[in-house]
Design a protein around this motif. Structure first.
Motif, short mmCIF file in Angstrom:
data_model
loop_
_atom_site.label_atom_id
_atom_site.label_comp_id
_atom_site.label_asym_id
_atom_site.label_seq_id
_atom_site.Cartn_x
_atom_site.Cartn_y
_atom_site.Cartn_z
N VAL A 276 -2.06 16.25 -7.19
CA VAL A 276 -1.45 15.67 -8.46
C VAL A 276 0.08 16.03 -8.76
CG1 VAL A 276 -1.70 15.21 -10.77
CG2 VAL A 276 -3.90 14.98 -9.29
N GLY A 277 0.85 14.88 -8.70
CA GLY A 277 2.26 15.26 -9.10
C GLY A 277 3.05 15.39 -7.97
N ALA A 278 2.35 15.44 -6.65
CA ALA A 278 3.39 15.57 -5.21
C ALA A 278 2.68 14.37 -4.18
CB ALA A 278 3.34 16.98 -4.86
N GLU A 279 2.28 13.62 -4.76
CA GLU A 279 1.58 12.46 -3.95
C GLU A 279 2.48 11.98 -2.80
OE1 GLU A 279 1.59 12.41 -7.31
OE2 GLU A 279 -0.51 12.32 -7.89
N GLY A 280 2.02 11.57 -1.66
CA GLY A 280 2.85 11.13 -0.49
C GLY A 280 3.58 12.22 0.33
N GLY A 281 3.51 13.47 0.19
CA GLY A 281 4.34 14.43 1.05
C GLY A 281 3.34 14.84 2.08
N ARG A 282 3.99 15.89 2.87
CA ARG A 282 3.26 16.47 3.86
C ARG A 282 3.12 17.86 3.56
NH1 ARG A 282 4.07 14.24 9.00
NH2 ARG A 282 4.76 16.19 9.82
N PHE A 283 1.96 18.40 3.58
CA PHE A 283 1.64 19.81 3.15
C PHE A 283 0.91 20.56 3.92
CE2 PHE A 283 1.22 16.32 0.03
CZ PHE A 283 2.16 16.62 -0.95
N LYS A 284 1.04 21.81 3.68
CA LYS A 284 0.16 22.93 4.53
C LYS A 284 -0.68 23.34 3.45
CE LYS A 284 4.21 24.66 7.16
NZ LYS A 284 5.02 25.51 7.49
N LYS B 168 -6.89 17.17 -9.60
CA LYS B 168 -6.14 18.30 -8.95
C LYS B 168 -5.58 17.81 -7.49
CE LYS B 168 -9.08 22.13 -10.82
NZ LYS B 168 -9.80 21.33 -11.54
N ILE B 169 -6.49 17.35 -6.95
CA ILE B 169 -6.02 17.06 -5.29
C ILE B 169 -7.00 15.50 -5.07
CG2 ILE B 169 -5.99 17.32 -2.99
CD1 ILE B 169 -6.14 20.50 -3.71
N SER B 170 -6.22 14.45 -4.84
CA SER B 170 -6.89 13.38 -4.23
C SER B 170 -7.27 13.41 -2.72
CB SER B 170 -6.30 12.07 -4.70
OG SER B 170 -6.86 11.22 -4.35
N ILE B 171 -8.43 13.35 -2.30
CA ILE B 171 -9.01 13.32 -0.86
C ILE B 171 -9.94 12.27 -0.60
CG2 ILE B 171 -8.24 15.85 -0.44
CD1 ILE B 171 -11.24 16.53 -0.97
N ASP B 172 -9.70 11.84 0.64
CA ASP B 172 -11.01 11.08 0.96
C ASP B 172 -12.00 11.32 1.47
OD1 ASP B 172 -10.44 11.79 3.54
OD2 ASP B 172 -9.41 9.86 4.30
N MET C 75 0.67 -1.22 0.15
CA MET C 75 -0.03 0.06 0.12
C MET C 75 0.87 1.33 -0.07
SD MET C 75 -2.94 1.48 2.83
CE MET C 75 -4.22 0.34 2.41
N SER C 76 0.74 2.20 -0.98
CA SER C 76 1.67 3.17 -0.94
C SER C 76 1.24 4.34 0.14
CB SER C 76 1.20 3.94 -2.19
OG SER C 76 -0.12 4.60 -2.36
N GLU C 77 2.03 5.27 0.59
CA GLU C 77 1.67 5.95 1.63
C GLU C 77 0.96 7.32 0.79
OE1 GLU C 77 2.36 8.30 5.33
OE2 GLU C 77 2.66 6.14 4.74
N HIS C 78 -0.06 7.90 1.54
CA HIS C 78 -0.77 8.82 1.07
C HIS C 78 -0.42 10.10 1.75
CE1 HIS C 78 -4.39 6.96 -0.46
NE2 HIS C 78 -4.27 6.16 0.50
N GLY C 79 -0.34 11.20 0.99
CA GLY C 79 0.12 12.82 1.40
C GLY C 79 -0.92 13.17 2.49
N ARG C 80 -0.42 14.05 3.30
CA ARG C 80 -1.38 14.44 4.31
C ARG C 80 -1.02 15.93 4.87
NH1 ARG C 80 -2.08 12.42 8.87
NH2 ARG C 80 -1.67 14.14 10.23
N LEU C 81 -2.21 16.61 5.26
CA LEU C 81 -1.88 18.01 5.68
C LEU C 81 -1.42 18.01 7.03
CD1 LEU C 81 -5.54 19.37 4.49
CD2 LEU C 81 -3.24 19.67 3.52
N VAL C 82 -0.43 18.82 7.09
CA VAL C 82 0.17 19.16 8.61
C VAL C 82 -0.24 20.66 8.99
CG1 VAL C 82 2.06 17.37 8.04
CG2 VAL C 82 2.25 19.82 7.79
N ALA C 83 -0.73 21.37 8.48
CA ALA C 83 -1.16 22.53 8.81
C ALA C 83 -2.25 23.24 7.93
CB ALA C 83 0.11 23.50 8.81
N ILE C 84 -3.23 23.79 8.48
CA ILE C 84 -4.25 24.38 7.84
C ILE C 84 -4.46 26.02 8.35
CG2 ILE C 84 -6.60 24.41 7.24
CD1 ILE C 84 -6.06 21.50 6.92
N ASP C 85 -4.58 26.87 7.35
CA ASP C 85 -4.72 28.10 7.42
C ASP C 85 -5.90 28.61 6.63
OD1 ASP C 85 -4.13 30.87 8.56
OD2 ASP C 85 -2.94 31.34 6.69
#
Length: 156
Positions: free
Chosen positions: A43-51, A134-138, A1-11
């Protein structure tokens, strides 16, 4: 199973101003829940940690995404037109819900809450559709993001 990206901060765009205490509570819970558990893959940056910075600009919804260090990943701008009816319906049912929790019977509150959850699900599904490609979200991430989108409108 591949690692999903995730949000680490929301503003959220704070220039819009403050809302009622009920709405501010909804916003805070949604942000907390999002940070605790989410699936967020631009899309294009899957698996990272994002703000993520959410804002309204020229009657459009803007998703500004950076990596954890603050480097630009993507900016997506969505028309709010497809969301207008659902957001309006959500506001109306939330107003009824907040009034009911202060004076209605438990069965009345439950009935209103079921309607509120249904409209919320419709809004989150529309968000997933609009972000497709654009963005894959559950579904849970979409629900919490829809809450934040509504919080931006309540302030506006």
């Amino acid at each position: 199973m591949s690692e999903h990206g995730r949000l680490v901060a929301i503003d959220l765009d704070e220039t819009i101003g403050r809302a009622t205490s009920d709405i501010e509570h909804e916003r805070a819970v949604a942000i907390f829940d999002l940070i605790e558990e989410n699936s967020f893959d631009p899309v294009g940056a899957e698996g990272g940690r994002f703000k993520l910075r959410l804002l309204l600009a020229d009657k459009r919804l803007v998703f500004e995404i950076t990596d954890e260090a603050g480097g630009a990943v993507a900016t997506h701008i969505l028309s709010l037109t497809p969301f207008r009816r659902i957001i309006r319906d959500y506001f109306l049912i939330c107003d009824s819900y907040y009034a009911a929790i202060r004076s209605a019977t438990p069965s009345q509150i439950e009935a209103i809450d079921m309607g509120r959850r249904g409209v919320h699900n419709d809004g989150s599904q529309l968000l997933r559709e609009r972000l497709a490609g654009k963005i894959s979200i559950d579904q849970d991430t979409a629900r919490r993001l829809f809450t934040l989108i509504c919080a931006l409108h309540w302030r506006n």
